[in-house]
Write a protein that holds these residues in place. Structure first.
Motif, PDB file in Angstrom:
ATOM      1  N   VAL A 157      37.236 -23.602 -13.098  1.00  0.00           N
ATOM      2  CA  VAL A 157      36.975 -24.540 -11.999  1.00  0.00           C
ATOM      3  C   VAL A 157      35.853 -24.010 -11.109  1.00  0.00           C
ATOM      4  O   VAL A 157      34.932 -24.748 -10.756  1.00  0.00           O
ATOM      5  CB  VAL A 157      38.262 -24.794 -11.178  1.00  0.00           C
ATOM      6  CG1 VAL A 157      37.959 -25.530  -9.881  1.00  0.00           C
ATOM      7  CG2 VAL A 157      39.273 -25.577 -12.004  1.00  0.00           C
ATOM      8  N   PHE A 158      35.924 -22.714 -10.758  1.00  0.00           N
ATOM      9  CA  PHE A 158      34.887 -22.136  -9.902  1.00  0.00           C
ATOM     10  C   PHE A 158      33.515 -22.143 -10.576  1.00  0.00           C
ATOM     11  O   PHE A 158      32.493 -22.186  -9.895  1.00  0.00           O
ATOM     12  CB  PHE A 158      35.249 -20.708  -9.499  1.00  0.00           C
ATOM     13  CG  PHE A 158      36.350 -20.607  -8.469  1.00  0.00           C
ATOM     14  CD1 PHE A 158      36.840 -21.713  -7.796  1.00  0.00           C
ATOM     15  CD2 PHE A 158      36.913 -19.377  -8.171  1.00  0.00           C
ATOM     16  CE1 PHE A 158      37.845 -21.614  -6.858  1.00  0.00           C
ATOM     17  CE2 PHE A 158      37.917 -19.251  -7.231  1.00  0.00           C
ATOM     18  CZ  PHE A 158      38.383 -20.371  -6.572  1.00  0.00           C
ATOM     19  N   SER A 159      33.480 -22.103 -11.904  1.00  0.00           N
ATOM     20  CA  SER A 159      32.188 -22.133 -12.595  1.00  0.00           C
ATOM     21  C   SER A 159      31.498 -23.486 -12.413  1.00  0.00           C
ATOM     22  O   SER A 159      30.268 -23.571 -12.504  1.00  0.00           O
ATOM     23  CB  SER A 159      32.353 -21.821 -14.086  1.00  0.00           C
ATOM     24  OG  SER A 159      32.921 -22.908 -14.780  1.00  0.00           O
ATOM     25  N   ALA A 160      32.273 -24.519 -12.154  1.00  0.00           N
ATOM     26  CA  ALA A 160      31.699 -25.852 -11.943  1.00  0.00           C
ATOM     27  C   ALA A 160      31.249 -26.056 -10.493  1.00  0.00           C
ATOM     28  O   ALA A 160      30.490 -26.980 -10.209  1.00  0.00           O
ATOM     29  CB  ALA A 160      32.713 -26.922 -12.325  1.00  0.00           C
ATOM     30  N   LEU A 161      31.713 -25.205  -9.593  1.00  0.00           N
ATOM     31  CA  LEU A 161      31.341 -25.302  -8.182  1.00  0.00           C
ATOM     32  C   LEU A 161      30.179 -24.338  -7.923  1.00  0.00           C
ATOM     33  O   LEU A 161      30.366 -23.220  -7.487  1.00  0.00           O
ATOM     34  CB  LEU A 161      32.543 -24.960  -7.292  1.00  0.00           C
ATOM     35  CG  LEU A 161      33.796 -25.797  -7.523  1.00  0.00           C
ATOM     36  CD1 LEU A 161      34.951 -25.256  -6.701  1.00  0.00           C
ATOM     37  CD2 LEU A 161      33.533 -27.258  -7.222  1.00  0.00           C
ATOM     38  N   ARG A 162      28.994 -24.806  -8.190  1.00  0.00           N
ATOM     39  CA  ARG A 162      27.809 -23.947  -8.142  1.00  0.00           C
ATOM     40  C   ARG A 162      27.208 -23.911  -6.740  1.00  0.00           C
ATOM     41  O   ARG A 162      26.948 -24.954  -6.142  1.00  0.00           O
ATOM     42  CB  ARG A 162      26.779 -24.451  -9.139  1.00  0.00           C
ATOM     43  CG  ARG A 162      27.275 -24.329 -10.563  1.00  0.00           C
ATOM     44  CD  ARG A 162      26.262 -24.838 -11.568  1.00  0.00           C
ATOM     45  NE  ARG A 162      26.736 -24.558 -12.901  1.00  0.00           N
ATOM     46  CZ  ARG A 162      27.255 -25.476 -13.704  1.00  0.00           C
ATOM     47  NH1 ARG A 162      27.336 -26.726 -13.302  1.00  0.00           N
ATOM     48  NH2 ARG A 162      27.674 -25.138 -14.898  1.00  0.00           N
ATOM     49  N   THR A 210      28.144 -18.536  -8.530  1.00  0.00           N
ATOM     50  CA  THR A 210      29.466 -19.157  -8.395  1.00  0.00           C
ATOM     51  C   THR A 210      30.481 -18.081  -8.021  1.00  0.00           C
ATOM     52  O   THR A 210      30.142 -16.905  -7.909  1.00  0.00           O
ATOM     53  CB  THR A 210      29.926 -19.800  -9.715  1.00  0.00           C
ATOM     54  OG1 THR A 210      30.180 -18.752 -10.659  1.00  0.00           O
ATOM     55  CG2 THR A 210      28.915 -20.774 -10.284  1.00  0.00           C
ATOM     56  N   LEU A 211      31.716 -18.500  -7.895  1.00  0.00           N
ATOM     57  CA  LEU A 211      32.823 -17.575  -7.650  1.00  0.00           C
ATOM     58  C   LEU A 211      33.660 -17.363  -8.907  1.00  0.00           C
ATOM     59  O   LEU A 211      34.773 -16.855  -8.838  1.00  0.00           O
ATOM     60  CB  LEU A 211      33.711 -18.109  -6.523  1.00  0.00           C
ATOM     61  CG  LEU A 211      33.039 -18.298  -5.170  1.00  0.00           C
ATOM     62  CD1 LEU A 211      34.024 -18.890  -4.170  1.00  0.00           C
ATOM     63  CD2 LEU A 211      32.460 -16.996  -4.660  1.00  0.00           C
ATOM     64  N   GLU A 212      33.131 -17.719 -10.075  1.00  0.00           N
ATOM     65  CA  GLU A 212      33.900 -17.678 -11.316  1.00  0.00           C
ATOM     66  C   GLU A 212      34.409 -16.296 -11.692  1.00  0.00           C
ATOM     67  O   GLU A 212      35.427 -16.170 -12.385  1.00  0.00           O
ATOM     68  CB  GLU A 212      33.088 -18.259 -12.477  1.00  0.00           C
ATOM     69  CG  GLU A 212      31.869 -17.434 -12.836  1.00  0.00           C
ATOM     70  CD  GLU A 212      30.915 -18.152 -13.764  1.00  0.00           C
ATOM     71  OE1 GLU A 212      31.252 -19.203 -14.315  1.00  0.00           O
ATOM     72  OE2 GLU A 212      29.794 -17.639 -13.919  1.00  0.00           O
ATOM     73  N   MET A 213      33.736 -15.246 -11.250  1.00  0.00           N
ATOM     74  CA  MET A 213      34.173 -13.895 -11.602  1.00  0.00           C
ATOM     75  C   MET A 213      35.347 -13.424 -10.747  1.00  0.00           C
ATOM     76  O   MET A 213      36.126 -12.571 -11.176  1.00  0.00           O
ATOM     77  CB  MET A 213      33.012 -12.891 -11.447  1.00  0.00           C
ATOM     78  CG  MET A 213      31.858 -13.143 -12.396  1.00  0.00           C
ATOM     79  SD  MET A 213      30.616 -11.815 -12.467  1.00  0.00           S
ATOM     80  CE  MET A 213      30.158 -11.540 -10.780  1.00  0.00           C
TER      81      MET A 213
END
Length: 180
Positions: free
Chosen positions: A30-35, A46-49
């Motif tokens: 989900v965070f990978s889609a919130l760029r 992003t915050l994906e990590m």
């Protein structure tokens, strides 16, 4: 009776780890889609990590690497860019699986494990960039330098934001559960 009780605790603990891992993977996707910022040839801030780092710190490197690899596969399946099977492996499951390395260093200062995990992810992307995306480099430029600079332009700020947020969130997670 005690053996059965111990067996139930083991199963319960495994289920808990799997659920936490699934939540970390879901949040990462989900965070990978919130760029916060996107690069022209792929990559973004992003915050994906962050959820993968926190899961690895909580449960250890082995589980962290597994969750990261699953997250990479999920990102690949939900919109990844593929030019070659080896590139897909480098840019997704290997790159994100490398983030779990932070869990092997959870007894060290927080930033060390997170930086090493992000550095390993960065190296996967640089190698992929040199081998498969070298055509994007300006004429006459070194492919290694171009790939490193390009990937650092989004990886460094992403790492910085994740480290700052991890220092805010991690102490609360440790107090709330049995994280180390």
């Amino acid at each position: 009776m005690d053996i059965l009780k111990g067996e139930c605790l083991l199963v319960s603990e495994r289920i808990t780890v799997m659920v936490e891992g699934a939540l970390a993977v879901a949040l990462s996707v989900v965070f990978s889609a919130l760029r916060l910022w996107s690069m022209p040839q792929g990559g973004s801030i992003t915050l994906e990590m962050l959820p993968l780092f926190l899961f690895a710190l909580r449960r250890g490197g082995r589980y962290g690497c597994a969750a990261g690899a699953v997250s990479g596969l999920m990102q690949l399946l939900t919109g990844g860019y593929i030019v070659h099977p080896l590139q897909a492996l480098l840019d997704y499951p290997l790159a994100f699986g490398a983030l779990g390395v932070a869990g092997f260093l959870r007894d060290r200062p927080l930033w060390i494990g997170l930086t090493l995990g992000a550095l390993l992810r960065f190296l996967c992307h640089v190698l992929s960039g040199v081998v498969f995306f070298g055509s994007f480099a300006p004429e006459g430029s070194n492919g290694w330098v171009y790939s490193a600079v390009y990937n650092a332009s989004f990886m460094a700020p992403t790492l910085l934001v994740c480290v700052l947020l991890a220092y805010i969130v991690w102490p609360r997670i440790r107090r709330a559960g049995n994280g180390r």
